[in-house]
Design an enzyme around this catalytic site. Sequence first.
Site, PDB file in Angstrom:
ATOM      1  N   ASP A 106       0.876  -1.267  -0.021  1.00 25.49           N
ATOM      2  CA  ASP A 106      -0.149   0.016  -0.216  1.00 25.49           C
ATOM      3  C   ASP A 106       0.722   1.364  -0.077  1.00 25.49           C
ATOM      4  OD1 ASP A 106      -1.877   1.990   0.488  1.00 25.49           O
ATOM      5  OD2 ASP A 106      -2.332   1.304   2.540  1.00 25.49           O
ATOM      6  N   GLU A 139      -0.505  10.724   1.472  1.00 21.40           N
ATOM      7  CA  GLU A 139      -1.908  10.198   1.208  1.00 21.40           C
ATOM      8  C   GLU A 139      -2.235   9.671   2.632  1.00 21.40           C
ATOM      9  OE1 GLU A 139      -5.253   7.392   0.919  1.00 21.40           O
ATOM     10  OE2 GLU A 139      -3.320   6.935   1.825  1.00 21.40           O
ATOM     11  N   ASP A 163      -5.440   1.820  -5.541  1.00 18.60           N
ATOM     12  CA  ASP A 163      -5.190   2.147  -4.190  1.00 18.60           C
ATOM     13  C   ASP A 163      -6.389   1.835  -3.316  1.00 18.60           C
ATOM     14  OD1 ASP A 163      -3.892   2.623  -1.608  1.00 18.60           O
ATOM     15  OD2 ASP A 163      -4.273   4.735  -1.617  1.00 18.60           O
TER      16      ASP A 163
HETATM   17 ZN   LIG Z   1      -2.963   3.294   0.110  1.00 12.48          ZN
END
Ligand SMILES: [Zn+2]
Length: 371
Positions: A106, A139, A163
């Site tokens: 991620d 983010e 994502d």
């Molecule tokens: Zn992410």
Amino acid sequence: MINQERILAEFLELVQIDSETKEEAAIAEVLKDKLASLGFSVEEDDVASKTEHSANNLFANLEGTAKGPAILFSCHMDTVVPGKGVKPSIKDGYVVTDGTTILGADDKAGIAAIFEAIRTLKEKNLPHPSIQVVLTVGEESGLVGSRHMDASKLKAEMGFILDSTGKVGEIVKAGAGQYRIVTKIHGKAAHAGVNPEDGISAITVASKAISRMPLGRIDEDTTANIGRFEGGRAYNIVTDYVEIWSEARSMVNEKLEAQVKKMTSAFEEVASELGATCENDVKFMYSGYKFDESTPVLQKAIAAVKRVDREPKLTSSGGGSDGNVFNGHGIPSVNFGIGYEEIHTKNERMPLEELYKASELVLAVIAECVE
Ligand SMILES: [Zn+2]
């Protein structure tokens, strides 16, 4: 069609570059070089000077070789903590950590998927429309990078974010937008036993206002919550001040605006009825979005998923992603599941099959967009 060995090597390389949120400078340099060597012209904005992040958002542009809508792919380059000194290994078809850090699939699995797809595109001389790759900072710190991005650099007609949790095939077609509100209510202090009639209780004002507003699950798209309520000093003082933190979320922006109005006006009305004053500090976080299947970006996403032999699974998200921000800037964008598992934990892992499939999906999106 993609080269599995090559994408795996690049993924392992990326996860070993520390990039905890706010500390993205090292990975940003690597990503800039990689994008340039893939033939992109790379620009950046000035988000580092406006936030606590150490690198800027990257905007990489590749001119089209065929007709079709200009498309955007996006991932974030930062990770959560603990993300320093990641030592990946491969076990039973997964990339795993040594148990002391997160993996950072991620969102580096998404980045590797995009890069490998572009490399394959060039190698095989496949036609493509104009492609923009946007790699954001911040983010994980609350969409700070995308929310402060220089949106004038965005150049696409539709966007595809890589994502989301869920296997490749999952498409987030609706995401809630959000507002946060800090409300300050000023009443008037008095002795609670001697002359309470001279006081104005800020707690009473706030509680009456809260009881008048819709909260919790409002409808299928909309939620609202009082998250924090603080004020008061002693048993015997009529409380002259309270502060309330609240939020509203909705996939539909008109509903979001209406809900915020109900909340702020309830505070204002009761304050005025009871002789108190109130300030609502309303902070826009990001827009909501909700697509139906006639929306071109969703049509392309569904067709691309089918092209890689997966079953499209349409979902909604109550949390925010960079996709919310792109949508807010007028670029219809969906978020793809890319198969990473147990993110934000030391058990985070990446199935190799999903890594390869995610890259094939990027190629499929590009193919779907060639006219
Ligand atoms: Zn992410």
